[in-house]
Enzyme design. Sequence first.
Site, PDB file in Angstrom:
ATOM      1  N   LYS A 125       0.862  -1.179   0.000  1.00  0.00           N
ATOM      2  CA  LYS A 125       0.000   0.000   0.000  1.00  0.00           C
ATOM      3  C   LYS A 125       0.892   1.220   0.000  1.00  0.00           C
ATOM      4  O   LYS A 125       2.042   1.146   0.431  1.00  0.00           O
ATOM      5  CB  LYS A 125      -0.887   0.000   1.257  1.00  0.00           C
ATOM      6  CG  LYS A 125      -2.153   0.790   1.110  1.00  0.00           C
ATOM      7  CD  LYS A 125      -3.240   0.039   0.354  1.00  0.00           C
ATOM      8  CE  LYS A 125      -4.392   0.947  -0.007  1.00  0.00           C
ATOM      9  NZ  LYS A 125      -5.542   0.222  -0.554  1.00  0.00           N
ATOM     10  N   ASP A 165      -6.983   4.207  -4.800  1.00  0.00           N
ATOM     11  CA  ASP A 165      -7.654   4.075  -3.502  1.00  0.00           C
ATOM     12  C   ASP A 165      -8.282   5.449  -3.243  1.00  0.00           C
ATOM     13  O   ASP A 165      -8.497   6.207  -4.205  1.00  0.00           O
ATOM     14  CB  ASP A 165      -6.651   3.696  -2.396  1.00  0.00           C
ATOM     15  CG  ASP A 165      -7.321   3.271  -1.090  1.00  0.00           C
ATOM     16  OD1 ASP A 165      -7.745   2.112  -0.978  1.00  0.00           O
ATOM     17  OD2 ASP A 165      -7.436   4.112  -0.162  1.00  0.00           O
TER      18      ASP A 165
HETATM   19  P1  NDP Z   1     -12.866   7.588  -3.260  1.00  0.00           P
HETATM   20  O1  NDP Z   1     -11.827   8.603  -3.031  1.00  0.00           O
HETATM   21  O2  NDP Z   1     -13.364   7.364  -4.633  1.00  0.00           O
HETATM   22  O3  NDP Z   1     -14.138   7.899  -2.341  1.00  0.00           O
HETATM   23  C1  NDP Z   1     -14.038   8.000  -0.951  1.00  0.00           C
HETATM   24  C2  NDP Z   1     -15.381   8.421  -0.392  1.00  0.00           C
HETATM   25  O4  NDP Z   1     -15.318   8.343   1.033  1.00  0.00           O
HETATM   26  C3  NDP Z   1     -15.728   9.866  -0.726  1.00  0.00           C
HETATM   27  O5  NDP Z   1     -17.114  10.002  -0.779  1.00  0.00           O
HETATM   28  C4  NDP Z   1     -15.145  10.617   0.472  1.00  0.00           C
HETATM   29  O6  NDP Z   1     -15.791  11.852   0.727  1.00  0.00           O
HETATM   30  C5  NDP Z   1     -15.426   9.645   1.601  1.00  0.00           C
HETATM   31  N1  NDP Z   1     -14.400   9.793   2.647  1.00  0.00           N
HETATM   32  C6  NDP Z   1     -13.048   9.687   2.500  1.00  0.00           C
HETATM   33  N2  NDP Z   1     -12.415   9.895   3.662  1.00  0.00           N
HETATM   34  C7  NDP Z   1     -13.385  10.147   4.552  1.00  0.00           C
HETATM   35  C8  NDP Z   1     -13.370  10.432   5.928  1.00  0.00           C
HETATM   36  N3  NDP Z   1     -12.227  10.520   6.636  1.00  0.00           N
HETATM   37  N4  NDP Z   1     -14.577  10.603   6.544  1.00  0.00           N
HETATM   38  C9  NDP Z   1     -15.742  10.507   5.835  1.00  0.00           C
HETATM   39  N5  NDP Z   1     -15.800  10.235   4.526  1.00  0.00           N
HETATM   40  C10 NDP Z   1     -14.650  10.058   3.904  1.00  0.00           C
HETATM   41  O7  NDP Z   1     -12.289   6.241  -2.608  1.00  0.00           O
HETATM   42  P2  NDP Z   1     -12.702   4.737  -2.902  1.00  0.00           P
HETATM   43  O8  NDP Z   1     -14.163   4.642  -3.157  1.00  0.00           O
HETATM   44  O9  NDP Z   1     -11.763   4.200  -3.895  1.00  0.00           O
HETATM   45  O10 NDP Z   1     -12.350   4.032  -1.516  1.00  0.00           O
HETATM   46  C11 NDP Z   1     -13.261   3.969  -0.429  1.00  0.00           C
HETATM   47  C12 NDP Z   1     -12.871   2.863   0.524  1.00  0.00           C
HETATM   48  O11 NDP Z   1     -12.829   1.614  -0.185  1.00  0.00           O
HETATM   49  C13 NDP Z   1     -11.481   3.010   1.154  1.00  0.00           C
HETATM   50  O12 NDP Z   1     -11.509   2.463   2.457  1.00  0.00           O
HETATM   51  C14 NDP Z   1     -10.604   2.146   0.270  1.00  0.00           C
HETATM   52  O13 NDP Z   1      -9.433   1.700   0.935  1.00  0.00           O
HETATM   53  C15 NDP Z   1     -11.564   0.997  -0.014  1.00  0.00           C
HETATM   54  N6  NDP Z   1     -11.255   0.199  -1.190  1.00  0.00           N
HETATM   55  C16 NDP Z   1     -11.165   0.782  -2.431  1.00  0.00           C
HETATM   56  C17 NDP Z   1     -10.900   0.008  -3.533  1.00  0.00           C
HETATM   57  C18 NDP Z   1     -10.910   0.561  -4.920  1.00  0.00           C
HETATM   58  O14 NDP Z   1     -10.817  -0.234  -5.867  1.00  0.00           O
HETATM   59  N7  NDP Z   1     -11.030   1.851  -5.128  1.00  0.00           N
HETATM   60  C19 NDP Z   1     -10.617  -1.430  -3.394  1.00  0.00           C
HETATM   61  C20 NDP Z   1     -10.812  -1.950  -2.066  1.00  0.00           C
HETATM   62  C21 NDP Z   1     -11.086  -1.147  -1.019  1.00  0.00           C
HETATM   63  P3  NDP Z   1     -15.140  13.238   0.222  1.00  0.00           P
HETATM   64  O15 NDP Z   1     -15.389  13.285  -1.239  1.00  0.00           O
HETATM   65  O16 NDP Z   1     -15.840  14.269   1.003  1.00  0.00           O
HETATM   66  O17 NDP Z   1     -13.679  13.138   0.565  1.00  0.00           O
END
Ligand code: NDP
Length: 444
Positions: A125, A165
């Site tokens: 990571k 991510d």
């Molecule tokens: P994105 O950046 O596309 O989206 C993240 C979302 O979560 C946004 O809506 C963001 O809101 C919100 N968010 C982020 N940080 C916080 C926080 N501290 N408190 C509240 N809301 C928050 O990320 P992903 O969708 O890619 O990833 C989301 C989760 O899924 C993570 O835990 C990641 O590790 C996991 N994941 C992702 C994968 C992938 O393929 N992308 C694969 C496996 C797991 P805002 O826009 O306001 O920041």
Amino acid sequence: MSYSQRVYEELKNKSASETEFLQAAEEILLTIDPVLEKHPEFEKLGLLERFIEPERIVIFRVPWSDDSGQVHVNRGYRVQFNSAIGPYKGGLRFHPSVNLSILKFLGLEQVLKNALTTLAIGGAKGGSDFESKGRSDSEVMRFCQSFMTELSRHIGADLDIPAGDIGVGPREIGYLYGQYKRLRNEFTGALTGKGVPFGGSLGRVEATGYGLLFFMEAVFKQNSINVDGMNVVISGSGNVSMYANDMATKMGMKVVAMSDSDGYIYDPKGINFSTIQEIKEVKRLRISEYTKYSPSAEYYCGCKGIWNVKCDIALPCATQNEIDLCAAKKLISNGVIAVGEGANMPSTTEAINEFLTQGVFFAPGKAANAGGVATSALEMSQNSMRLFWTKEEVLKRLKEIMTGIHKSAKESAIEYGYGYNLVAGANIAGFLKVAEAMKAQGLV
Ligand code: NDP
């Protein structure tokens, strides 16, 4: 004191300030005791001590200048955690909260997740404390180019293959890949999540969200649950959340709430996937905009409140530790029957224990969100073979992989006396695969 407890106590002394890493390590170490009893040789081989120590960590300076010419410096990281079963693989996160503890927890989870996919990929990571929100495309590009200038020395198609991510989507991967190609003077699959015109896989953008629902489908089938018309709450509105909404809706459920880090929307008529996609992916606006598109939607400030919304199924898809004990109790008192983690470690240890003891079907992230990395591995295969599979072909393979992960987590849990406990099952199945490979490769 058992072997796993001793190793955990030592880790607490060594890494006292790394709270997220300790949280992830504790959950894993304390569920694999029955495996360690069956394999007493692991202790002599120091297998656990090696398993929880990353093979390599690179930390570097990332200087870049904004549109006004002001110079900024961020910190970049790559945690190459374990390469026993394949080259390092895992996403890059760009978010102000990024630190070593978070990346080590994500790296450790990734090791087991990647093993569960049955594909030949080790765990890693990386990322940076860079905040892209409010930055122009050219600022994001300059940051990505500077980040890759250092990272490019440590990655490669057969060595370490990063992906996206939080904060790293198709735009960032494009800039990162462009710079990698320029520096190395080669066109190889050293990153996944690439745009389809330059080596990306069809279905990758949907993979984590869709994969989560394919996993949940296996949970529902196993427990004879009919989800037609059930209400779903999904936190976040990024890549994972958006496509979880899409597939949940396609499977006949109704997504009534979604969020971003500022607040959440509630729409009793169901939240429309295409509208969210336009607001968040195309226009890069806040989720509060949704109320302009749907008169039945309401917006509430504060993202934590989303867990007060009554639902049958909760899919936390935003970030770590977003469901604490209080939120878990609220979900249970509101009648939740299943929780599926799209994010990594979104539930605290206390919340997980509450779900498990109260009979909520609980799908842990390292199993349920493995669809993203699994499809990244399919992208690597297509890059190596210099061919493309159709979206149908990719999604068919994704579904088989997710169903297979559910099966192996379920069977491992039962074999080691945990019943239908997918947390223990996923930890055991993933750990055994990596441990056997480490044992066979000698003291490295
Ligand atoms: P994105 O950046 O596309 O989206 C993240 C979302 O979560 C946004 O809506 C963001 O809101 C919100 N968010 C982020 N940080 C916080 C926080 N501290 N408190 C509240 N809301 C928050 O990320 P992903 O969708 O890619 O990833 C989301 C989760 O899924 C993570 O835990 C990641 O590790 C996991 N994941 C992702 C994968 C992938 O393929 N992308 C694969 C496996 C797991 P805002 O826009 O306001 O920041």
